[in-house]
Design a protein around this motif. Structure first.
Motif, PDB file in Angstrom:
ATOM      1  N   ALA A   1     -18.674   9.127  -2.612  1.00  8.37           N
ATOM      2  CA  ALA A   1     -18.543   8.947  -4.066  1.00  8.37           C
ATOM      3  C   ALA A   1     -17.200   9.487  -4.562  1.00  8.37           C
ATOM      4  O   ALA A   1     -16.563   8.886  -5.427  1.00  8.37           O
ATOM      5  CB  ALA A   1     -19.700   9.630  -4.790  1.00  8.37           C
ATOM      6  N   ALA A   2     -16.739  10.606  -4.004  1.00 14.31           N
ATOM      7  CA  ALA A   2     -15.442  11.174  -4.391  1.00 14.31           C
ATOM      8  C   ALA A   2     -14.297  10.325  -3.841  1.00 14.31           C
ATOM      9  O   ALA A   2     -13.267  10.159  -4.494  1.00 14.31           O
ATOM     10  CB  ALA A   2     -15.321  12.610  -3.896  1.00 14.31           C
ATOM     11  N   LEU A   3     -14.481   9.787  -2.656  1.00 13.32           N
ATOM     12  CA  LEU A   3     -13.448   8.963  -2.026  1.00 13.32           C
ATOM     13  C   LEU A   3     -13.179   7.699  -2.842  1.00 13.32           C
ATOM     14  O   LEU A   3     -12.052   7.222  -2.910  1.00 13.32           O
ATOM     15  CB  LEU A   3     -13.866   8.592  -0.603  1.00 13.32           C
ATOM     16  N   GLN A   4     -14.202   7.165  -3.490  1.00  9.30           N
ATOM     17  CA  GLN A   4     -14.055   5.946  -4.274  1.00  9.30           C
ATOM     18  C   GLN A   4     -13.028   6.100  -5.395  1.00  9.30           C
ATOM     19  O   GLN A   4     -12.406   5.121  -5.793  1.00  9.30           O
ATOM     20  CB  GLN A   4     -15.405   5.516  -4.854  1.00  9.30           C
ATOM     21  N   ASP A   5     -12.859   7.310  -5.909  1.00  9.52           N
ATOM     22  CA  ASP A   5     -11.917   7.560  -7.007  1.00  9.52           C
ATOM     23  C   ASP A   5     -10.627   8.221  -6.534  1.00  9.52           C
ATOM     24  O   ASP A   5      -9.790   8.580  -7.356  1.00  9.52           O
ATOM     25  CB  ASP A   5     -12.575   8.459  -8.067  1.00  9.52           C
TER      26      ASP A   5
ATOM     27  N   ILE B   1       0.860  -1.182   0.000  1.00  7.11           N
ATOM     28  CA  ILE B   1       0.000   0.000   0.000  1.00  7.11           C
ATOM     29  C   ILE B   1       0.892   1.226   0.000  1.00  7.11           C
ATOM     30  O   ILE B   1       1.809   1.346   0.814  1.00  7.11           O
ATOM     31  CB  ILE B   1      -0.942  -0.011   1.220  1.00  7.11           C
ATOM     32  N   THR B   2       0.611   2.140  -0.935  1.00  2.00           N
ATOM     33  CA  THR B   2       1.379   3.381  -1.063  1.00  2.00           C
ATOM     34  C   THR B   2       0.421   4.556  -1.109  1.00  2.00           C
ATOM     35  O   THR B   2      -0.808   4.379  -1.113  1.00  2.00           O
ATOM     36  CB  THR B   2       2.223   3.382  -2.357  1.00  2.00           C
ATOM     37  N   ALA B   3       0.975   5.738  -1.201  1.00  2.00           N
ATOM     38  CA  ALA B   3       0.153   6.947  -1.311  1.00  2.00           C
ATOM     39  C   ALA B   3      -0.664   6.944  -2.595  1.00  2.00           C
ATOM     40  O   ALA B   3      -1.675   7.638  -2.697  1.00  2.00           O
ATOM     41  CB  ALA B   3       1.030   8.190  -1.232  1.00  2.00           C
ATOM     42  N   ASP B   4      -0.259   6.144  -3.585  1.00  2.99           N
ATOM     43  CA  ASP B   4      -0.991   6.054  -4.846  1.00  2.99           C
ATOM     44  C   ASP B   4      -2.102   5.005  -4.812  1.00  2.99           C
ATOM     45  O   ASP B   4      -2.864   4.878  -5.770  1.00  2.99           O
ATOM     46  CB  ASP B   4      -0.024   5.734  -5.995  1.00  2.99           C
ATOM     47  N   SER B   5      -2.207   4.256  -3.719  1.00  2.00           N
ATOM     48  CA  SER B   5      -3.250   3.235  -3.579  1.00  2.00           C
ATOM     49  C   SER B   5      -4.597   3.891  -3.329  1.00  2.00           C
ATOM     50  O   SER B   5      -4.687   5.055  -2.924  1.00  2.00           O
ATOM     51  CB  SER B   5      -2.909   2.295  -2.418  1.00  2.00           C
ATOM     52  N   SER B   6      -5.639   3.113  -3.515  1.00  2.00           N
ATOM     53  CA  SER B   6      -7.005   3.604  -3.313  1.00  2.00           C
ATOM     54  C   SER B   6      -7.220   4.082  -1.885  1.00  2.00           C
ATOM     55  O   SER B   6      -6.833   3.409  -0.921  1.00  2.00           O
ATOM     56  CB  SER B   6      -8.008   2.497  -3.620  1.00  2.00           C
ATOM     57  N   ALA B   7      -7.881   5.213  -1.743  1.00  2.00           N
ATOM     58  CA  ALA B   7      -8.201   5.759  -0.420  1.00  2.00           C
ATOM     59  C   ALA B   7      -9.127   4.832   0.357  1.00  2.00           C
ATOM     60  O   ALA B   7      -9.157   4.863   1.589  1.00  2.00           O
ATOM     61  CB  ALA B   7      -8.833   7.145  -0.564  1.00  2.00           C
ATOM     62  N   LEU B   8      -9.849   3.978  -0.328  1.00  2.00           N
ATOM     63  CA  LEU B   8     -10.744   3.042   0.356  1.00  2.00           C
ATOM     64  C   LEU B   8      -9.985   2.057   1.241  1.00  2.00           C
ATOM     65  O   LEU B   8     -10.550   1.481   2.160  1.00  2.00           O
ATOM     66  CB  LEU B   8     -11.611   2.291  -0.663  1.00  2.00           C
ATOM     67  N   LEU B   9      -8.682   1.885   0.989  1.00  2.00           N
ATOM     68  CA  LEU B   9      -7.873   0.971   1.797  1.00  2.00           C
ATOM     69  C   LEU B   9      -7.607   1.510   3.204  1.00  2.00           C
ATOM     70  O   LEU B   9      -7.218   0.746   4.090  1.00  2.00           O
ATOM     71  CB  LEU B   9      -6.546   0.668   1.095  1.00  2.00           C
ATOM     72  N   VAL B  10      -7.794   2.809   3.422  1.00  2.00           N
ATOM     73  CA  VAL B  10      -7.577   3.401   4.750  1.00  2.00           C
ATOM     74  C   VAL B  10      -8.884   3.947   5.342  1.00  2.00           C
ATOM     75  O   VAL B  10      -8.871   4.672   6.323  1.00  2.00           O
ATOM     76  CB  VAL B  10      -6.504   4.512   4.710  1.00  2.00           C
ATOM     77  N   PHE B  11      -9.980   3.559   4.759  1.00  2.00           N
ATOM     78  CA  PHE B  11     -11.301   4.040   5.138  1.00  2.00           C
ATOM     79  C   PHE B  11     -11.973   3.039   6.075  1.00  2.00           C
ATOM     80  O   PHE B  11     -12.065   1.864   5.765  1.00  2.00           O
ATOM     81  CB  PHE B  11     -12.125   4.234   3.855  1.00  2.00           C
TER      82      PHE B  11
ATOM     83  N   ASP C   1      -4.212  11.694  -2.169  1.00  5.28           N
ATOM     84  CA  ASP C   1      -5.211  12.763  -2.313  1.00  5.28           C
ATOM     85  C   ASP C   1      -5.813  13.123  -0.958  1.00  5.28           C
ATOM     86  O   ASP C   1      -5.955  14.293  -0.609  1.00  5.28           O
ATOM     87  CB  ASP C   1      -6.350  12.326  -3.248  1.00  5.28           C
ATOM     88  N   VAL C   2      -6.149  12.085  -0.192  1.00  7.50           N
ATOM     89  CA  VAL C   2      -6.740  12.299   1.136  1.00  7.50           C
ATOM     90  C   VAL C   2      -5.724  12.969   2.056  1.00  7.50           C
ATOM     91  O   VAL C   2      -6.044  13.918   2.769  1.00  7.50           O
ATOM     92  CB  VAL C   2      -7.231  10.970   1.746  1.00  7.50           C
ATOM     93  N   MET C   3      -4.493  12.468   2.021  1.00  7.83           N
ATOM     94  CA  MET C   3      -3.445  13.038   2.878  1.00  7.83           C
ATOM     95  C   MET C   3      -3.215  14.505   2.553  1.00  7.83           C
ATOM     96  O   MET C   3      -3.076  15.327   3.462  1.00  7.83           O
ATOM     97  CB  MET C   3      -2.140  12.251   2.738  1.00  7.83           C
ATOM     98  N   TYR C   4      -3.192  14.852   1.287  1.00  6.99           N
ATOM     99  CA  TYR C   4      -2.973  16.248   0.898  1.00  6.99           C
ATOM    100  C   TYR C   4      -4.117  17.130   1.399  1.00  6.99           C
ATOM    101  O   TYR C   4      -3.882  18.186   1.989  1.00  6.99           O
ATOM    102  CB  TYR C   4      -2.834  16.370  -0.622  1.00  6.99           C
ATOM    103  N   LEU C   5      -5.354  16.679   1.202  1.00 10.93           N
ATOM    104  CA  LEU C   5      -6.511  17.459   1.668  1.00 10.93           C
ATOM    105  C   LEU C   5      -6.441  17.670   3.180  1.00 10.93           C
ATOM    106  O   LEU C   5      -6.588  18.789   3.671  1.00 10.93           O
ATOM    107  CB  LEU C   5      -7.817  16.743   1.307  1.00 10.93           C
ATOM    108  N   LEU C   6      -6.183  16.605   3.904  1.00 12.31           N
ATOM    109  CA  LEU C   6      -6.209  16.698   5.355  1.00 12.31           C
ATOM    110  C   LEU C   6      -4.965  17.379   5.916  1.00 12.31           C
ATOM    111  O   LEU C   6      -5.036  18.023   6.962  1.00 12.31           O
ATOM    112  CB  LEU C   6      -6.439  15.319   5.957  1.00 12.31           C
ATOM    113  N   GLN C   7      -3.867  17.269   5.200  1.00 17.53           N
ATOM    114  CA  GLN C   7      -2.658  17.992   5.609  1.00 17.53           C
ATOM    115  C   GLN C   7      -2.894  19.499   5.513  1.00 17.53           C
ATOM    116  O   GLN C   7      -2.526  20.248   6.404  1.00 17.53           O
ATOM    117  CB  GLN C   7      -1.474  17.561   4.731  1.00 17.53           C
TER     118      GLN C   7
END
Length: 190
Positions: free
Chosen positions: A120-124, A24-34, A129-135
């Motif tokens: 729906a946005a998280l699925q893609d 799992i990397t930063a390029d993996s699907s955000a659903l993996l940490v959801f 992407d999530v880390m950048y938004l939350l950072q």
């Protein structure tokens, strides 16, 4: 009732691992940490739960965020270990509130002040992407909203991201997304 038997493990040499140890990397699907509440029961507290009991329940469950609900189970807000820190409790005491009278209602962040990512946005999205938004928001947790169902679908936490990415971040010190982002950046450069 089925009769189960215990067996000795002294001759066992290995521990099972998944056949495909997915990297799992930063390029993996955000659903993996959801944390998806359609699969896992959310951690919630009744609004009249004492502050001290809430802290204890969070420590026992190893979570840093709980949902606050009313007697009918309706979502009212969230409370985190940061909200319930000793300094916040002492501050309430200086205004005359006794510790035993403090409830999660005194510390919670009401839903009117919260924001969430749309499922729906998280699925893609990717973890990056999530880390950048939350950072950029400087937060440890992010709620995930399912507008079609009109409910909170789940949550993403910095400690879950750090754990899934196997980052060298001390999750016992409530890592924020800035720490996780720095660890990912350092990890990808190595």
């Amino acid at each position: 009732m089925k009769n189960l038997t215990l067996h000795a493990v002294s001759k066992i040499k290995d521990v099972a691992y998944p056949d495909s140890d997915q990297k799992i990397t930063a390029d993996s699907s955000a659903l993996l940490v959801f944390t998806d509440f359609s699969l896992y029961h959310p951690f919630d507290l009744k609004i009249d739960t004492s502050a001290r009991e809430a802290i204890h329940l969070m420590q026992v469950a190893h979570v840093r965020l709980k949902f606050v609900v009313d007697d009918e189970g309706q979502f009212l807000g969230v409370v985190s270990t940061d909200d319930l820190n000793e300094q916040a409790i002492i501050k309430k005491q200086t205004f005359g509130t006794e510790v035993e009278d403090m409830t999660v209602m005194d510390f919670m962040r009401p839903k009117s002040t919260l924001q969430a990512i749309e499922y729906a946005a998280l699925q893609d999205a990717t973890i990056g992407d999530v880390m950048y938004l939350l950072q950029t928001q400087g937060v440890q947790h992010c709620l995930v909203l399912d507008s079609e169902q009109n409910h909170i679908r789940g949550v993403i936490s910095s400690s879950d991201i750090a754990r899934k990415l196997r980052l060298d971040v001390n999750v016992m010190k409530s890592p924020d997304f800035i720490q996780v982002f720095k660890a990912v950046t350092h990890h990808s450069l190595s």
